[in-house]
Design an enzyme around this catalytic site. Structure first.
Site, PDB file in Angstrom:
ATOM      1  N   CYS A 188       2.387   3.365  12.055  1.00 35.64           N
ATOM      2  CA  CYS A 188       3.301   2.821  11.061  1.00 35.64           C
ATOM      3  C   CYS A 188       3.671   3.932  10.085  1.00 35.64           C
ATOM      4  O   CYS A 188       3.033   5.002  10.089  1.00 35.64           O
ATOM      5  CB  CYS A 188       2.682   1.632  10.329  1.00 35.64           C
ATOM      6  SG  CYS A 188       1.230   2.029   9.332  1.00 35.64           S
ATOM      7  N   HIS A 199       0.842  -1.199   0.000  1.00 35.94           N
ATOM      8  CA  HIS A 199       0.000   0.000   0.000  1.00 35.94           C
ATOM      9  C   HIS A 199       0.873   1.244   0.000  1.00 35.94           C
ATOM     10  O   HIS A 199       2.040   1.204   0.385  1.00 35.94           O
ATOM     11  CB  HIS A 199      -0.929   0.024   1.215  1.00 35.94           C
ATOM     12  CG  HIS A 199      -0.200  -0.039   2.528  1.00 35.94           C
ATOM     13  ND1 HIS A 199       0.245  -1.224   3.075  1.00 35.94           N
ATOM     14  CD2 HIS A 199       0.166   0.926   3.410  1.00 35.94           C
ATOM     15  CE1 HIS A 199       0.832  -0.980   4.231  1.00 35.94           C
ATOM     16  NE2 HIS A 199       0.811   0.319   4.459  1.00 35.94           N
TER      17      HIS A 199
END
Length: 713
Positions: free
Chosen positions: A224, A65
């Site tokens: 993240c 992603h």
């Protein structure tokens, strides 16, 4: 989610055998629907995100992603692989691959929907249903959650705890961008109910000592690098494990869609804290003074029960972090591990300063080198451009570049010292660090003076912070008292006590290097080559690089200093180039992933990014590192023997026109590259191996090593 995934974005027979091929196959579907405007540009963004941290998860899931300017609208593509594709998960290849594409300026609502998918992926019923889907349309509907069977597939035993997470269009996903409000409210109400009186002085206030009539309480933060997938997967995994363990656990997700801060009352009543993050926790001091477990975000996904047990054990032993105070939670402490020795801490402090210094070195050095290239080597004698500048004269432009570069170089020592102190004592260390570094620069104490000034400044600030201060003075400590007192102490030590001896030592070392010739210079080249290739961008490599750049960080560097810089850059290019050559000559000795990494290593090596060899060294250090060191030593020795010089601190082959004796310089690099490639081929050929088969059963080097942001060699 109905507009984010359709049947056209689903491939239930994904035939790709590598993660790059899988991303390309799914991205091509996005391009066909007009969701992605530039296939190669988008794939480059996906690869850059993958380099930060592998996106494979336990349970056979891969979630490549990224956020990209080539994406027109938030899009999700899904592929199912029969053979499995290695995305770096510990438990093996992934058969369910989700490619998540978010625009660079994606709004919070869309990012929230993507994060909700990430939470669903932690539900075994949901993933089992995807594996059983018979056609693309039903798989897309299942992911969207717009059919009854989808609702059944994502139902969990803890549905009552997350009933407030119903999202738009019946998707069954949460609209929350930060904290699960239901769980936070539950904990907050529990806090209120357990308070003994209006003062809130309950026995439960003490970390690790919860009342017998209430469960253990944990607050957690997950984050993240991209803030789209792993952040929310870790949150879901921790919350689920918390329910199983019978603890009250509430998570603050610090994702791309923003974050909602936990209620201070919830934090105050918590018995322990879990940080599962790969970027700095925002406002970390809110959680100070409690038993804390600090791990990477993937640990929160893969072993949540273990983290909960660990924080409970710390609470029972009474292990807590330091209470919030100025200087607590420094950048170095965030990166540290419990029980680290002073040697490890010292290395991190020094690396903190070097990492901030490198951009100044690169910018200033290249500008100065360009100034010489345009205006000739007498440009250092030109008048200041503030007094004379002719728009039509090339020499004036050369002088401009040279003088701008000189200004950038002037910051080198102060920045080094300032950020060493920052690594030790956070922001209060910056002022005395910069002051000490500037003094070192002014008295010609050089690189050694900057190191000393930074360490002294950090130590002085840490010492001041340990002094008990009356509450009335605490407000002015970080902005007045600490900068004033620490700057006075550091200035006195640098100007009166140790500055002059360090400056004399620096001069003696410079004079010694200037006198090196013949075999002595070759031996120095060998040593520098070995250091550059020993840890491929690590601390030893950075020491050699900082030593070389400090030598040219003056208006008129000596010939010896420029030879050292040339040897360091040449040797630093050898490891990735050598591995790239080896993967080209003897492909069968390397896995498919390593051969793909070899293609990138050509460019990385040519650009003086030694880290390009790290994936190979991580997979086979006993063969790759010695081969790299041998090639680096050869190149360093030849470069010094040839007398090649370099005024630029970075650039690789792209600054060949600035190199003295460029043909011999390139010959030295070619020789070292050949030695590294030949030696690694011989060493790998001496062992029995079946890399082609291993490629499907072992995690690739590129995905089992945490990739680093490219920094100069």
């Amino acid at each position: 989610m109905s507009d984010m995934i359709t049947a056209d974005l689903v491939d239930l027979d994904l035939s790709a055998d590598t993660k790059d091929a899988a991303a390309r196959a799914l991205a091509e579907r996005m391009v066909a629907l007009g969701r992605v405007t530039d296939l190669e540009g988008f794939l480059a963004d996906v690869a850059a995100r993958e380099a930060q941290m592998p996106t494979g998860l336990d349970g056979g899931i891969g979630i490549p992603h990224c956020r990209s300017e080539h994406v027109t609208e938030p899009t999700l593509a899904f592929g199912r692989s029969a053979a499995g594709i290695d995305f770096g998960a510990v438990d093996g290849p992934a058969d369910l691959i989700f490619l998540i594409a978010a625009p660079a300026g994606a709004d919070d609502a869309h990012l929230t929907i993507l994060s909700s998918l990430a939470r669903q992926l932690m539900n075994p019923e949901f993933t089992d249903a995807l594996r059983a889907a018979g056609d693309a349309a039903s798989a897309a509907a299942l992911i969207r959650g717009d059919e009854p069977e989808a609702a059944e597939a994502v139902a969990t035993e803890g549905a009552a705890d997350t009933a407030d997470s119903e999202g738009p269009e019946g998707s069954g996903v949460s609209e929350s961008s930060g904290v699960s409000e239901g769980s936070q409210d539950s904990v907050a109400s529990s806090v209120a109910a357990s308070a003994d009186d209006a003062t809130g002085t309950s026995s439960s206030d003490a970390p690790g000592a919860p009342d017998a009539d209430r469960p253990f309480r944990i607050v957690a933060v997950t984050s993240c690098p991209t803030g789209i997938a792993h952040t929310y997967m870790a949150a879901e995994s921790l919350e689920s494990a918390g329910r199983d363990a019978g603890v009250e656990l509430v998570v603050e997700t610090q994702g791309s869609a923003g974050f909602t801060r936990l209620d201070p009352a919830v934090i105050a009543a918590a018995d322990g804290v879990i940080f599962a993050h790969d970027v700095a926790v925002r406002e970390k001091d809110r959680f100070a003074g409690k038993p804390t477990v600090d791990v990477g975000v993937k640990a929160g996904i893969n072993r949540p029960a273990e983290l909960i047990s660990e924080v409970r054990a710390k609470a029972e032993r009474g292990e807590v972090t330091a209470a919030a105070r100025p200087g607590a939670g420094t950048p170095v402490e965030r990166a540290g591990e419990p029980g680290e020795g002073y040697g490890t801490k010292l290395r991190k402090w020094l690396m903190s300063g070097v990492s901030y210094m490198v951009p100044f070195v690169a910018a200033g050095g290249l500008l100065i080198a360009l100034g010489f290239a345009i205006g000739g080597y007498q440009i250092n004698e030109a008048k200041p451009v503030t007094e004379h500048f002719d728009w039509g004269q090339v020499d004036s432009w050369g002088a401009l570049l040279f003088q701008i570069g000189g200004v950038a170089f002037g910051f080198l020592i102060p920045v080094l010292a300032g950020y060493i102190a920052y690594g030790m004592a956070d922001r209060p260390g910056l002022v005395p660090g910069f002051v000490g570094g500037m003094i070192a620069f002014n008295i010609n104490a050089g690189f050694l003076g900057g190191l000393a000034a930074g360490l002294i400044a950090g130590g002085v600030v840490l010492g001041i912070q340990r002094i008990k201060i009356p509450p009335v003075l605490r407000g002015i400590m970080p902005v007045v008292v600490i900068p004033l007192v620490s700057s006075m102490i550091v200035g006195f030590l640098m100007l009166i006590v140790i500055g002059k001896p360090i400056a004399e030592a620096q001069k003696a070392m410079t004079d010694w290097l200037s006198g090196l010739s013949g075999s002595n210079a070759v031996l120095l080249g060998i040593l520098l080559g070995l250091m550059m290739c020993f840890d491929l961008g690590g601390p030893v490599n950075k020491v050699a690089y900082a030593f070389a750049t400090a030598g040219i960080a003056v208006q008129a560097p000596s010939d010896s200093a420029m030879k050292i810089m040339a040897a360091v850059m040449a040797a630093g290019m050898v490891p990735p180039l050598g591995m790239a050559l080896a993967t080209t000559i003897r492909k069968k000795l390397f896995t498919t992933t390593e051969r793909e990494n070899g293609k990138a290593a050509w460019v990385l090596g040519a650009s003086f990014i030694t880290e390009g060899a790290i994936p190979f060294a991580a997979a086979d250090p006993l063969r790759v590192i010695p081969a790299s060191m041998a090639g680096g030593a050869v190149t360093g020795a030849l470069t010094m023997a040839f007398g090649s010089t370099l005024r630029a601190p970075h650039g690789g082959i792209w600054v060949t026109f600035l190199i003295g004796k460029p043909f011999l310089y390139l010959l030295a690099i070619a020789a070292g590259t050949a030695v590294t490639a030949g030696l690694v081929i011989v060493l790998k050929g001496m062992r029995r191996t079946t890399p082609e088969g291993a490629a499907s059963s072992e995690p690739s080097a590129a995905t089992t090593t945490e990739a680093k942001q490219p920094v100069p060699a």
